[in-house]
Design a protein around this motif. Structure first.
Motif, PDB file in Angstrom:
ATOM      1  N   ASP A   4      78.050 -71.743  44.116  1.00 56.20           N
ATOM      2  CA  ASP A   4      77.863 -71.846  45.445  1.00 56.20           C
ATOM      3  C   ASP A   4      76.897 -72.512  45.811  1.00 56.20           C
ATOM      4  O   ASP A   4      75.689 -71.807  45.870  1.00 56.20           O
ATOM      5  N   ASN A   5      76.768 -73.898  45.803  1.00 55.58           N
ATOM      6  CA  ASN A   5      75.503 -74.623  46.037  1.00 55.58           C
ATOM      7  C   ASN A   5      74.784 -74.351  47.176  1.00 55.58           C
ATOM      8  O   ASN A   5      73.401 -74.360  47.252  1.00 55.58           O
ATOM      9  N   ARG A   6      75.259 -74.290  48.344  1.00 56.12           N
ATOM     10  CA  ARG A   6      74.774 -74.091  49.600  1.00 56.12           C
ATOM     11  C   ARG A   6      74.100 -72.834  49.587  1.00 56.12           C
ATOM     12  O   ARG A   6      72.930 -72.645  50.237  1.00 56.12           O
ATOM     13  N   LYS A   7      74.824 -71.776  49.246  1.00 55.28           N
ATOM     14  CA  LYS A   7      74.188 -70.464  49.269  1.00 55.28           C
ATOM     15  C   LYS A   7      72.999 -70.408  48.034  1.00 55.28           C
ATOM     16  O   LYS A   7      71.615 -69.856  48.367  1.00 55.28           O
ATOM     17  N   GLY A   8      72.903 -71.462  47.017  1.00 55.31           N
ATOM     18  CA  GLY A   8      71.788 -71.383  46.127  1.00 55.31           C
ATOM     19  C   GLY A   8      70.537 -72.156  47.106  1.00 55.31           C
ATOM     20  O   GLY A   8      69.365 -71.631  46.920  1.00 55.31           O
ATOM     21  N   GLY A   9      70.489 -73.164  47.838  1.00 58.27           N
ATOM     22  CA  GLY A   9      69.923 -73.694  48.611  1.00 58.27           C
ATOM     23  C   GLY A   9      69.184 -72.709  49.674  1.00 58.27           C
ATOM     24  O   GLY A   9      68.215 -72.635  49.782  1.00 58.27           O
ATOM     25  N   SER A  10      69.972 -71.997  50.164  1.00 59.50           N
ATOM     26  CA  SER A  10      69.552 -70.847  51.352  1.00 59.50           C
ATOM     27  C   SER A  10      68.791 -69.767  50.556  1.00 59.50           C
ATOM     28  O   SER A  10      68.004 -69.305  51.212  1.00 59.50           O
ATOM     29  N   LEU A  11      68.958 -69.360  49.458  1.00 61.99           N
ATOM     30  CA  LEU A  11      68.101 -68.563  48.574  1.00 61.99           C
ATOM     31  C   LEU A  11      66.685 -69.206  48.487  1.00 61.99           C
ATOM     32  O   LEU A  11      65.758 -68.298  48.633  1.00 61.99           O
ATOM     33  N   ALA A  12      66.755 -70.293  48.028  1.00 61.39           N
ATOM     34  CA  ALA A  12      65.440 -71.038  48.104  1.00 61.39           C
ATOM     35  C   ALA A  12      64.681 -70.989  49.275  1.00 61.39           C
ATOM     36  O   ALA A  12      63.568 -70.859  48.988  1.00 61.39           O
ATOM     37  N   ALA A  13      65.277 -71.414  50.119  1.00 61.38           N
ATOM     38  CA  ALA A  13      64.635 -71.368  51.786  1.00 61.38           C
ATOM     39  C   ALA A  13      64.130 -69.743  51.958  1.00 61.38           C
ATOM     40  O   ALA A  13      63.076 -69.872  52.503  1.00 61.38           O
ATOM     41  N   ASP A  14      64.884 -68.996  51.601  1.00 63.24           N
ATOM     42  CA  ASP A  14      64.545 -67.764  51.891  1.00 63.24           C
ATOM     43  C   ASP A  14      63.138 -67.076  51.243  1.00 63.24           C
ATOM     44  O   ASP A  14      62.372 -66.489  51.665  1.00 63.24           O
ATOM     45  N   ARG A  15      63.138 -67.691  49.917  1.00 65.92           N
ATOM     46  CA  ARG A  15      62.055 -67.425  49.036  1.00 65.92           C
ATOM     47  C   ARG A  15      60.871 -68.286  49.702  1.00 65.92           C
ATOM     48  O   ARG A  15      59.670 -67.745  49.710  1.00 65.92           O
TER      49      ARG A  15
END
Length: 332
Positions: free
Chosen positions: A140-151
């Motif tokens: 789920d690539n969009r979720k992966g990007g969101s995880l990076a943003a949260d970090r």
């Protein structure tokens, strides 16, 4: 004469199919699955290869003989070569194709043509602007990007200037990661300013390093955070930061894993990597194709998982398993 040539072509194709999909030692039809990555140099693709081989080994042990044929372009921007590989396997009459498309549009026609020739495709890793495939097995690539943003938001306490070095136009997986990161930053961290989001790293670590150097020349003195969406862009940016003595001084979140990245996390030069499960992706890609060929119902979309790795969880059992798949066991 024309009739003779058509008969000759039919005979040649039939012979190729017989050779590729001949009977196995137990009398059942042997299945040949062509696995076509975007490239063949990055650790990510080696993990997919190993997972593919594991699936073939398990299925063969269970009574369905499966052979994985691994072939892809050397560079991850060689669309024409990947198209030729797909067309070549379709002409050979392999049982099925597992494909990580380099371009979400350029590979539509070859995949469709393969299907019409009786060779179905499972798409892995990166999407295709088509529904003409058996299943889409990916992160789920969009979720992966969101995880990076949260970090990133956590690292900067919600304030600062950040740049995004994109990967390559036409790559659906990284485009989704970039969009996930940017959208999450805008929605959740309004005091973080995105100072650059329109530059591309290109297909290799070297092109990524050059692009990173250009960005750091422009923004290196003002940015507090950097996001890169795949292995090569992360590697190139890390090298560029190290060269100018700023590795560790700018919050840096990347994507994908390698020993270099693990070392950089331990050295506080990389502050998080979003990690996929390419081993599982290769495994499920082949298994899904074989299930479909066996007449089983398969899901149209299969999520292979994604997680954020930081120095804090680097030594956990879950992360160690994810970062160190048994490549030697399945690639030798």
């Amino acid at each position: 004469m024309r009739k003779f040539l058509l008969l000759l072509l039919a005979f040649t194709l039939a012979a190729a199919c017989t050779k590729t999909n001949g009977p196995s030692s137990n009398g059942k039809k042997k299945l040949t699955i062509a696995v076509i990555p975007k490239g063949t140099t990055h650790e990510f693709w080696k993990s997919i290869h190993a997972g593919s081989n594991k699936a073939a080994s398990e299925l063969t042990a269970q009574g369905t003989e499966v052979e994985v044929i691994w072939k892809g372009p050397l560079r991850e921007d060689d669309r024409e070569q990947q198209i030729q590989v797909v067309e070549g396997f379709a002409a050979q009459g392999v049982s099925g194709i597992v494909l990580a498309p380099l371009d979400d549009r350029a590979l539509v026609r070859p995949v469709s043509d393969a299907g019409r020739a009786g060779v179905p495709t499972v798409i892995i890793d990166s999407g295709l602007e088509s529904n003409d495939f058996v299943s889409f097995v990916a992160t789920d690539n969009r979720k992966g990007g969101s995880l990076a943003a949260d970090r990133m938001g956590q690292l900067l306490n919600g304030k600062g200037k950040v740049l995004v070095l994109r990967y390559a136009e036409g790559s659906a997986s990284t485009t989704e990661r970039e969009a996930g990161f940017i959208d999450q930053i805008k929605a959740k961290f309004p005091e973080i300013e995105l100072v650059s989001t329109d530059q591309y790293a290109g297909a290799t670590r070297d092109t990524a390093k050059r692009a990173s150097e250009n960005l750091l020349n422009r923004f290196g003195d003002v940015v507090q955070g950097i996001f890169t969406p795949n292995e090569s862009s992360t590697a190139g940016m890390l090298l560029a930061l190290q060269d100018i003595g700023k590795a560790g001084k700018i919050s840096f979140v990347g994507f994908d894993s390698s020993q270099t990245f693990i070392d950089a996390i331990n050295a506080n030069q990389l502050h998080g990597i979003v990690v996929q499960n390419p081993f599982n992706m290769g495994y499920l890609g082949v298994k899904t194709m074989v299930d479909s060929l066996s007449g089983k119902q398969v899901e149209k979309k299969i999520d292979t998982g994604v997680m954020l790795v930081t120095k804090e969880n680097l030594e956990s059992a879950e992360v160690k398993t994810l970062l160190h798949p048994p490549l030697d066991q399945y690639l030798n």
